[in-house]
Design a protein around this motif. Sequence first.
Motif, short mmCIF file in Angstrom:
data_model
loop_
_atom_site.label_atom_id
_atom_site.label_comp_id
_atom_site.label_asym_id
_atom_site.label_seq_id
_atom_site.Cartn_x
_atom_site.Cartn_y
_atom_site.Cartn_z
N LYS A 218 0.85 -1.19 0.00
CA LYS A 218 0.00 0.00 0.00
C LYS A 218 0.88 1.24 0.00
CE LYS A 218 -3.67 2.58 0.50
NZ LYS A 218 -4.61 2.75 -0.63
N ASN A 219 0.55 2.20 -0.83
CA ASN A 219 1.27 3.46 -0.88
C ASN A 219 0.43 4.57 -0.27
OD1 ASN A 219 3.57 2.47 -2.25
ND2 ASN A 219 2.48 2.64 -4.21
N ILE A 220 1.10 5.56 0.28
CA ILE A 220 0.43 6.80 0.64
C ILE A 220 0.16 7.54 -0.68
CG2 ILE A 220 0.67 9.03 1.78
CD1 ILE A 220 0.26 6.73 3.71
N ASN A 221 -1.08 7.91 -0.92
CA ASN A 221 -1.44 8.52 -2.21
C ASN A 221 -1.19 10.01 -2.26
OD1 ASN A 221 -3.58 6.15 -1.59
ND2 ASN A 221 -2.98 6.13 -3.73
N LEU A 222 -1.16 10.65 -1.09
CA LEU A 222 -0.94 12.10 -1.07
C LEU A 222 -0.29 12.51 0.24
CD1 LEU A 222 -1.45 15.05 -2.18
CD2 LEU A 222 -3.60 14.98 -0.87
N ARG A 223 0.75 13.35 0.11
CA ARG A 223 1.31 14.06 1.27
C ARG A 223 1.08 15.55 1.03
NH1 ARG A 223 6.18 11.73 -0.52
NH2 ARG A 223 6.57 9.61 0.25
N THR A 224 0.50 16.23 2.01
CA THR A 224 0.26 17.66 1.83
C THR A 224 0.13 18.35 3.19
OG1 THR A 224 -1.16 19.34 0.82
CG2 THR A 224 -2.24 17.37 1.71
N SER A 225 0.55 19.61 3.23
CA SER A 225 0.31 20.43 4.42
C SER A 225 -0.93 21.29 4.26
CB SER A 225 1.54 21.32 4.69
OG SER A 225 1.77 22.18 3.58
N ASP A 226 -1.60 21.17 3.10
CA ASP A 226 -2.80 21.95 2.81
C ASP A 226 -4.03 21.19 3.31
OD1 ASP A 226 -5.01 23.24 1.66
OD2 ASP A 226 -3.82 23.93 -0.03
N ILE A 227 -4.57 21.63 4.43
CA ILE A 227 -5.70 20.93 5.05
C ILE A 227 -6.95 21.02 4.17
CG2 ILE A 227 -7.20 20.79 7.09
CD1 ILE A 227 -4.29 19.95 7.53
N SER A 228 -7.14 22.15 3.49
CA SER A 228 -8.32 22.30 2.63
C SER A 228 -8.27 21.32 1.45
CB SER A 228 -8.44 23.73 2.11
OG SER A 228 -7.35 24.08 1.28
N LEU A 229 -7.08 21.03 0.94
CA LEU A 229 -6.94 20.04 -0.13
C LEU A 229 -7.33 18.66 0.40
CD1 LEU A 229 -6.04 19.00 -2.90
CD2 LEU A 229 -3.68 19.00 -2.04
N MET A 230 -6.86 18.33 1.60
CA MET A 230 -7.18 17.03 2.19
C MET A 230 -8.68 16.86 2.38
SD MET A 230 -4.24 16.24 5.04
CE MET A 230 -4.98 14.66 5.45
N THR A 231 -9.33 17.88 2.94
CA THR A 231 -10.76 17.75 3.22
C THR A 231 -11.57 17.67 1.92
OG1 THR A 231 -10.89 20.18 3.45
CG2 THR A 231 -10.64 18.89 5.47
N THR A 232 -11.13 18.38 0.88
CA THR A 232 -11.81 18.28 -0.42
C THR A 232 -11.74 16.86 -0.97
OG1 THR A 232 -11.38 20.60 -0.95
CG2 THR A 232 -11.86 19.14 -2.79
N LEU A 233 -10.56 16.26 -0.89
CA LEU A 233 -10.39 14.90 -1.40
C LEU A 233 -11.15 13.88 -0.55
CD1 LEU A 233 -6.62 15.02 -2.37
CD2 LEU A 233 -8.55 14.79 -3.93
N ILE A 234 -11.23 14.13 0.75
CA ILE A 234 -11.99 13.22 1.63
C ILE A 234 -13.46 13.22 1.24
CG2 ILE A 234 -12.79 12.91 4.01
CD1 ILE A 234 -10.01 13.91 4.92
#
Length: 301
Positions: A218-234
């Motif tokens: 299993k790979n991590i698909n995204l690393r980001t410090s942008d919380i808004s990007l994370m919540t959008t993808l969730i």
Amino acid sequence: MHNKDLNLLRLLIILNEERQTVLAAKRMNLSQPTISIMLKKLRDQFDDPLFIRDKNNLVPTIKCLDILSTLPDLLTQLDKLYSDNTEWDISQLNGELHLLISPPLISTLGAQLIKKLTLLAPDLTVQCSHWDINTPQKLEMNPHQNFGITYLPMETNKTLMEQEVGADEFAFVVDDKHSLNEITIENILPHPIAICLIPGVTGPSKAEQLIRNFKLKKNINLRTSDISLMTTLIIESGYIGIMPRSLQGSIGDKFRFLSIPENIVPKGYQRKIAFFSHQTNRKQPLTEWLLTETKHFFAQR
């Protein structure tokens, strides 16, 4: 210390911060020839060049760095002898205050500190930026009213003060409508995973270390410090996020936080958080106020 001028020691700190005699002269409101004379006296006193010229900058010698590691506390104590009778008033703060805060803490701790500073020091302008990989160097080179807060571990040197102020627990985060109700290794594998990246931390994240330890395909698909990007993808792409629980009250009610199982992360494990400042600010009233407020923020959570 016969015939030694302790006031010259302040020049060492300023030269180390500015790395140019011209800039040091402007900061001390003196002429450049005067600065050169003062530096020559220091070199004679310590029998060492103290600073070596490298192109347009001055680079401290090993002996100079050793002296600089002891100076902040010494000069702070001397300053304190003259300042104990002067009551500090936060309402008199003006100019600019720079806060460099880890991205996950901006909307929570950052907002709280700025709210109080706006109320108590209306003439102060706060510049709040994300902590990034270059922040330690920025704090070293710009000590005046520059402060940082981020997660540990963080590599810095003796020029910076580091003081632990709290801790944060990390958790899995899913869309409120997501079918996932319990976190196990098996049921997270089919889903894309995004981790909250902490700028400046070297090496793989805890999540990636765990994947390696369990030898999962299993790979991590995204690393980001942008919380808004994370919540959008969730919300839009079925991602599972891994982020600090301190965000639970600020990212909205469309998300569910799910505890990381004890077989993956030991119960009660938290990521420590520290306050950073130049050593010259160690005993300053503003530093102590920021430290107190930051500790209070985490103590209440």
